[in-house]
Design a protein around this motif. Sequence first.
Motif, PDB file in Angstrom:
ATOM      1  N   ALA A  78       2.298  -1.365   1.514  1.00 13.23           N
ATOM      2  CA  ALA A  78       3.462  -1.253   0.622  1.00 13.23           C
ATOM      3  C   ALA A  78       3.948   0.180   0.463  1.00 13.23           C
ATOM      4  O   ALA A  78       3.159   1.125   0.393  1.00 13.23           O
ATOM      5  CB  ALA A  78       3.114  -1.828  -0.746  1.00 13.23           C
ATOM      6  N   HIS A  79       5.265   0.338   0.395  1.00 13.08           N
ATOM      7  CA  HIS A  79       5.910   1.572  -0.057  1.00 13.08           C
ATOM      8  C   HIS A  79       6.289   1.370  -1.529  1.00 13.08           C
ATOM      9  O   HIS A  79       6.173   0.266  -2.071  1.00 13.08           O
ATOM     10  CB  HIS A  79       7.134   1.883   0.789  1.00 13.08           C
ATOM     11  N   ASN A  80       6.716   2.423  -2.170  1.00 12.48           N
ATOM     12  CA  ASN A  80       6.984   2.351  -3.613  1.00 12.48           C
ATOM     13  C   ASN A  80       7.902   1.189  -3.977  1.00 12.48           C
ATOM     14  O   ASN A  80       7.650   0.448  -4.930  1.00 12.48           O
ATOM     15  CB  ASN A  80       7.597   3.668  -4.106  1.00 12.48           C
ATOM     16  N   GLU A  81       8.970   1.030  -3.192  1.00 13.90           N
ATOM     17  CA  GLU A  81       9.956  -0.005  -3.535  1.00 13.90           C
ATOM     18  C   GLU A  81       9.434  -1.412  -3.311  1.00 13.90           C
ATOM     19  O   GLU A  81      10.044  -2.382  -3.776  1.00 13.90           O
ATOM     20  CB  GLU A  81      11.249   0.212  -2.730  1.00 13.90           C
ATOM     21  N   ALA A 100      -6.881 -18.334  -2.741  1.00 13.79           N
ATOM     22  CA  ALA A 100      -7.146 -16.899  -2.583  1.00 13.79           C
ATOM     23  C   ALA A 100      -5.919 -16.226  -1.999  1.00 13.79           C
ATOM     24  O   ALA A 100      -5.068 -16.874  -1.372  1.00 13.79           O
ATOM     25  CB  ALA A 100      -8.353 -16.658  -1.682  1.00 13.79           C
ATOM     26  N   VAL A 101      -5.832 -14.912  -2.192  1.00 13.64           N
ATOM     27  CA  VAL A 101      -4.791 -14.107  -1.561  1.00 13.64           C
ATOM     28  C   VAL A 101      -5.458 -13.114  -0.620  1.00 13.64           C
ATOM     29  O   VAL A 101      -6.569 -12.647  -0.866  1.00 13.64           O
ATOM     30  CB  VAL A 101      -3.912 -13.368  -2.589  1.00 13.64           C
ATOM     31  N   ILE A 102      -4.769 -12.810   0.475  1.00 15.55           N
ATOM     32  CA  ILE A 102      -5.280 -11.895   1.496  1.00 15.55           C
ATOM     33  C   ILE A 102      -4.475 -10.605   1.397  1.00 15.55           C
ATOM     34  O   ILE A 102      -3.272 -10.597   1.673  1.00 15.55           O
ATOM     35  CB  ILE A 102      -5.146 -12.521   2.897  1.00 15.55           C
ATOM     36  N   ILE A 103      -5.126  -9.518   1.006  1.00 12.78           N
ATOM     37  CA  ILE A 103      -4.433  -8.268   0.677  1.00 12.78           C
ATOM     38  C   ILE A 103      -5.090  -7.109   1.407  1.00 12.78           C
ATOM     39  O   ILE A 103      -6.311  -7.077   1.587  1.00 12.78           O
ATOM     40  CB  ILE A 103      -4.463  -8.004  -0.847  1.00 12.78           C
ATOM     41  N   ALA A 104      -4.266  -6.118   1.799  1.00 17.88           N
ATOM     42  CA  ALA A 104      -4.776  -4.896   2.422  1.00 17.88           C
ATOM     43  C   ALA A 104      -4.583  -3.675   1.545  1.00 17.88           C
ATOM     44  O   ALA A 104      -5.381  -2.747   1.582  1.00 17.88           O
ATOM     45  CB  ALA A 104      -4.081  -4.670   3.768  1.00 17.88           C
ATOM     46  N   ASP A 105      -3.505  -3.654   0.770  1.00 16.57           N
ATOM     47  CA  ASP A 105      -3.114  -2.458   0.016  1.00 16.57           C
ATOM     48  C   ASP A 105      -3.772  -2.433  -1.363  1.00 16.57           C
ATOM     49  O   ASP A 105      -3.624  -3.387  -2.142  1.00 16.57           O
ATOM     50  CB  ASP A 105      -1.584  -2.446  -0.131  1.00 16.57           C
TER      51      ASP A 105
END
Length: 412
Positions: A78-81, A100-105
């Motif tokens: 993700a970027h700020n926006e 479940a959710v799969i997230i990297a950030d």
Amino acid sequence: MSNKTALKLKKPELLAPAGNLEKLKFAIHYGADAVYIGGKQFGLRSKAGNFSFEDMEEGVKFAKKYGAKVYVAANIIAHNENLEGAQSYFKKLYEIGISAVIIADPALITACRQAAPDLEIHISTQASITNWRTVQFWKNEGIPRVVLAREVSIKEVRQIKEKVDIELETFIHGAMCISYSGRCVLSNHMTSRDANRGGCAQSCRWKYDLYEDGVDESVNISEQNDEAYTMSSKDLSMVEHLPDLIDLGVDSLKIEGRMKSIHYVATVVNVYRKIIDSYVDNPKEFKMNQQWIDEIWKAAQRSLTTAFSYQEPTESDQLFGIPDRLPKYDFAGLVLAYDDRTKLATIQQRNSFKVGDEIEFFGPDFYHFKQTIQLIWDENDKPIEIAKHAMMMIKVKVDHPVNYYDMMRKGK
């Protein structure tokens, strides 16, 4: 393959891609224990069908009926926006019943924990996890499962599993990214589409030629009749090596392909379901069936490789030179009903077929048979020679019984 013990092997989860609601239903019907989908935000496949909240609700309801789970990929860098609305998004996913959710950030992990603290989080392959200390870090953060980077070898998986008591998810089939864990900027440079925010233009799969700097750009320096270059990898397939991962205790075996066809999803899930069940039920007597391997090739879009699993990839693992000739099949029809008395199957047409065509029916649990189309009737019971209209309802006499949601394919 590792030594087989007398203990009962743990059956791993088979995790399948679902680019839209129809693909979700096919994946589960053909044997997936869980599916992963994308919503309208925060996912890396902006060109996939993706799910509205209403579609998610229907998908979760369908999955629960069959004892399956639904995960949502929110794996952009993700970027700020991009962070606006994240908390309300995760809260809604939890209310819908997403498993479940799969997230990297880390920013999105924080947003999820603040808005939906009871929603399970899995760390995405985009986080580039390649060593046990990083896995231990995420375990210490309270994460129950990590998706390992595609660059991890079987040996490294074994070491991670021995060092850290955590659920491991690994890819077993599908497209490989030429960039490290998918962190590509080639698409950004060439098309201004950010691959790490869902806009990959697949620039690595374009065809390239060689030109001498400062010389007429209309004249390339390749040998005559040389195949144009790509920068892309063959696709991953662990179909012949799945027991190695099961023996290691890998918890979830993941198929890539949210943008792939229904035929691909059903075929690949069907094969891996059969291998997992056959091996876990009787590992000592297990033998690889050539039909399983042949079936995988019917859904292949590119040549196949084991990638990083056993050694560092070489030029033989790249799409280089004249491509292999692959079998090509169309999803021709979907079985909606079968009359045992008349031996007639009611079929929804998906691609054109005609009298005289050799076709193949297949269904869950690796049910297959081939036959030639002898007669076709339209929905008014009028004989026709060709089923050429999309989604038309027809009837065909079949050589063997078929079931609801069996599929009919035709070679190209």
